[in-house]
Design a protein around this motif. Structure first.
Motif, mmCIF file in Angstrom:
data_model
loop_
_atom_site.group_PDB
_atom_site.id
_atom_site.type_symbol
_atom_site.label_atom_id
_atom_site.label_comp_id
_atom_site.label_asym_id
_atom_site.label_seq_id
_atom_site.Cartn_x
_atom_site.Cartn_y
_atom_site.Cartn_z
ATOM 1 N N GLU A 196 56.809 62.722 8.253
ATOM 2 C CA GLU A 196 57.435 63.272 9.415
ATOM 3 C C GLU A 196 57.777 62.785 10.616
ATOM 4 O O GLU A 196 56.729 62.194 11.441
ATOM 5 C CB GLU A 196 56.700 64.745 9.332
ATOM 6 N N ARG A 197 58.517 63.333 11.563
ATOM 7 C CA ARG A 197 58.881 63.816 13.097
ATOM 8 C C ARG A 197 58.734 61.727 13.621
ATOM 9 O O ARG A 197 58.240 61.925 14.332
ATOM 10 C CB ARG A 197 56.938 64.014 14.105
ATOM 11 N N TYR A 220 48.795 67.641 2.305
ATOM 12 C CA TYR A 220 48.856 67.025 3.917
ATOM 13 C C TYR A 220 46.986 66.024 3.778
ATOM 14 O O TYR A 220 46.527 66.542 5.247
ATOM 15 C CB TYR A 220 48.961 67.854 4.664
ATOM 16 N N ASP A 265 51.399 66.486 13.802
ATOM 17 C CA ASP A 265 52.603 66.192 14.589
ATOM 18 C C ASP A 265 52.544 64.725 15.664
ATOM 19 O O ASP A 265 51.240 64.785 16.552
ATOM 20 C CB ASP A 265 52.860 67.440 15.239
ATOM 21 N N GLU A 325 50.529 71.502 17.754
ATOM 22 C CA GLU A 325 51.059 70.502 17.198
ATOM 23 C C GLU A 325 52.590 69.910 18.210
ATOM 24 O O GLU A 325 52.904 70.932 19.291
ATOM 25 C CB GLU A 325 51.606 71.503 15.905
ATOM 26 N N GLY A 378 52.632 76.764 10.649
ATOM 27 C CA GLY A 378 53.150 76.031 9.217
ATOM 28 C C GLY A 378 54.326 75.789 9.962
ATOM 29 O O GLY A 378 54.830 75.777 10.939
ATOM 30 N N TRP A 379 55.570 76.673 9.516
ATOM 31 C CA TRP A 379 57.339 76.598 9.624
ATOM 32 C C TRP A 379 57.812 77.469 10.069
ATOM 33 O O TRP A 379 58.597 77.730 10.517
ATOM 34 C CB TRP A 379 57.815 76.211 8.705
ATOM 35 N N GLN A 427 60.547 75.291 16.935
ATOM 36 C CA GLN A 427 59.085 74.450 17.468
ATOM 37 C C GLN A 427 60.091 73.431 18.194
ATOM 38 O O GLN A 427 60.691 72.489 17.197
ATOM 39 C CB GLN A 427 58.812 74.265 16.024
ATOM 40 N N TRP A 442 63.331 75.252 11.394
ATOM 41 C CA TRP A 442 63.139 74.750 10.027
ATOM 42 C C TRP A 442 63.686 75.934 9.337
ATOM 43 O O TRP A 442 63.343 77.574 9.464
ATOM 44 C CB TRP A 442 61.521 74.935 10.104
HETATM 45 C C1 DGJ Z 1 54.657 72.051 11.288
HETATM 46 C C2 DGJ Z 1 54.707 71.674 12.082
HETATM 47 O O1 DGJ Z 1 55.096 71.105 13.059
HETATM 48 C C3 DGJ Z 1 55.442 70.748 10.940
HETATM 49 O O2 DGJ Z 1 56.042 69.300 11.215
HETATM 50 C C4 DGJ Z 1 55.085 70.095 9.607
HETATM 51 O O3 DGJ Z 1 54.426 69.568 9.548
HETATM 52 C C5 DGJ Z 1 54.968 71.374 8.997
HETATM 53 N N1 DGJ Z 1 53.844 72.229 9.300
HETATM 54 C C6 DGJ Z 1 54.246 71.654 7.809
HETATM 55 O O4 DGJ Z 1 53.542 73.154 7.804
#
Ligand code: DGJ
Length: 370
Positions: free
Chosen positions: A111-112, A137, A205, A254, A274-275, A311, A332
């Motif tokens: 990710e990211r 995770y 993140d 995050e 989360g998302w 986000q 997302w």
């Molecule tokens: C939020 C994070 O910012 C995303 O990059 C990802 O890790 C999700 N959580 C996973 O739930």
């Protein structure tokens, strides 16, 4: 259909598709489908942008359609642009590995990704949040890859949890109660820090920020996402020096995005839901290590309390324009990750304060009207 009509129909459809694919864009339409030079919706989620030799390069998570959800089945996608509206597909910059024992084995979570250029080594360095295949995770590692070319291919180097065995650096002004005591940890977050001290701190993140003096910093959610760490990278940007500070301890931030304006460091982040979107939060500091001052939500207007459905992932300084910064967020869509949308919005400054408001459609001339 008569033959003549059939031919007419075919020619018209062909013309229409050519025109659609090559139609030049001249504005941003946040949350809409954003076609690349091939007419395909840009696939670079949780991304970051690097400006290099007259072009912007956008790197992000390549998502796939269907049931793979958030698993990395392909790698990190790269696009390039001269004007920020029209993006050329540059292909996959970092490929996941077919070798199932690789850290970046196909099916891992990657990710990211953020890419920076190291002037000393002349290498492009990509950092990302990595979760090992099949472990959800749990691993919470930072991964790094390098390349001689901006658009890749990038070679994976290593992944690990940073700063094993090292206590934080406390910038002048750090409140006493924020200083870690592993003999008697105060609260959850400090407990996680002390638990992870021997093996290295969790890194989820993240972003990477290069300062004016060429020093680079890895900023990431640590301690089970409860506290951010601002960690110095080595001169070649491929490792951690061991100097790091803790930011906004225990307050669960995050999605950090960091930039500098008029000598002040700014950070925009989110909460941890989360998302699902939550209110963005912003901070400022006069040193990258902090202390960082929390200022609440920079978004205003309808849906500000959910960051307009997005986000944060990056803040982009626009080249050649003064005080021009674009807030970049992901909207997302976890059920069909490939359909995730991008929210690009201009940041408005009032002194050292910032505001972000929703815009259906806008362009870079917004920054000229001050
Ligand atoms: C939020 C994070 O910012 C995303 O990059 C990802 O890790 C999700 N959580 C996973 O739930």
């Amino acid at each position: 259909m008569k033959l003549f009509n059939k031919v007419k129909y075919l020619i018209c459809s062909l013309l229409l598709s050519v025109l659609t694919v090559h139609a030049q864009r001249s504005s941003f339409t946040p949350g809409e489908i954003w076609p690349d030079d091939k007419g395909v919706h840009i696939n670079a989620h949780g991304g970051g942008i690097l400006y290099q030799k007259g072009k912007y390069y956008w790197f992000g998570e390549h998502k796939v359609a269907g049931g793979a959800g958030n698993k990395a089945m392909v790698g990190v996608h790269c696009y390039s642009s001269k004007d920020l509206y029209n993006w050329k597909d540059e292909g996959i910059a970092l490929k996941v590995s077919e070798d199932t024992i690789s850290d970046i084995a196909k099916g891992c979570i990657l990710e990211r990704p953020k890419v920076v250029y190291n002037k000393k080594t002349k290498k492009y360095v990509m950092w990302f949040h990595l979760e090992l295949r099949g472990q959800s995770y749990k691993a919470a590692r930072a991964g790094v890859a390098t390349s001689n070319n901006v658009n890749g291919p990038y070679t994976f180097i290593k992944s690990y949890r940073p700063n094993a065995g090292i206590m934080p650096f406390y910038p002048t002004g750090t409140p006493e109660e924020e200083k870690v005591n592993c003999v008697n940890p105060k609260g959850r977050s400090e407990g996680f820090f002390c638990r992870d001290l021997p093996g290295g701190q969790m890194a989820r993140d993240m972003t990477v920020f290069v300062d004016d003096d060429g020093k680079a910093y890895h900023i990431f959610s640590s301690e089970e996402n409860a506290t951010l760490h601002v960690a110095e990278l080595t001169d070649d940007y491929t490792g951690h020096t061991g100097k790091f500070s803790r930011v906004y301890p225990g307050k669960s931030t995050e999605a950090p995005a960091v930039f500098k304006r008029n000598g002040v460091y700014y950070m925009i982040g989110s909460g941890t839901t989360g998302w699902a979107p939550n209110p963005a939060r912003w901070f400022s500091a006069t040193s990258i290590y902090g202390p960082w001052t929390y200022h609440g939500n920079p978004c205003i207007g309808e849906k500000a309390e959910i960051t307009f459905g997005g986000q944060s992932t990056h803040v982009l300084p626009v080249q050649g324009k003064k005080d021009a910064f674009i807030f970049i967020a992901d909207k997302w869509t976890p059920k069909d990750a490939i359909d995730g949308r991008y929210l690009w919005l201009p940041i408005k400054f009032n002194g050292n304060n910032m505001e972000i408001s929703w815009k259906e459609k806008w362009d870079l001339t917004t920054f000229d009207a001050k």
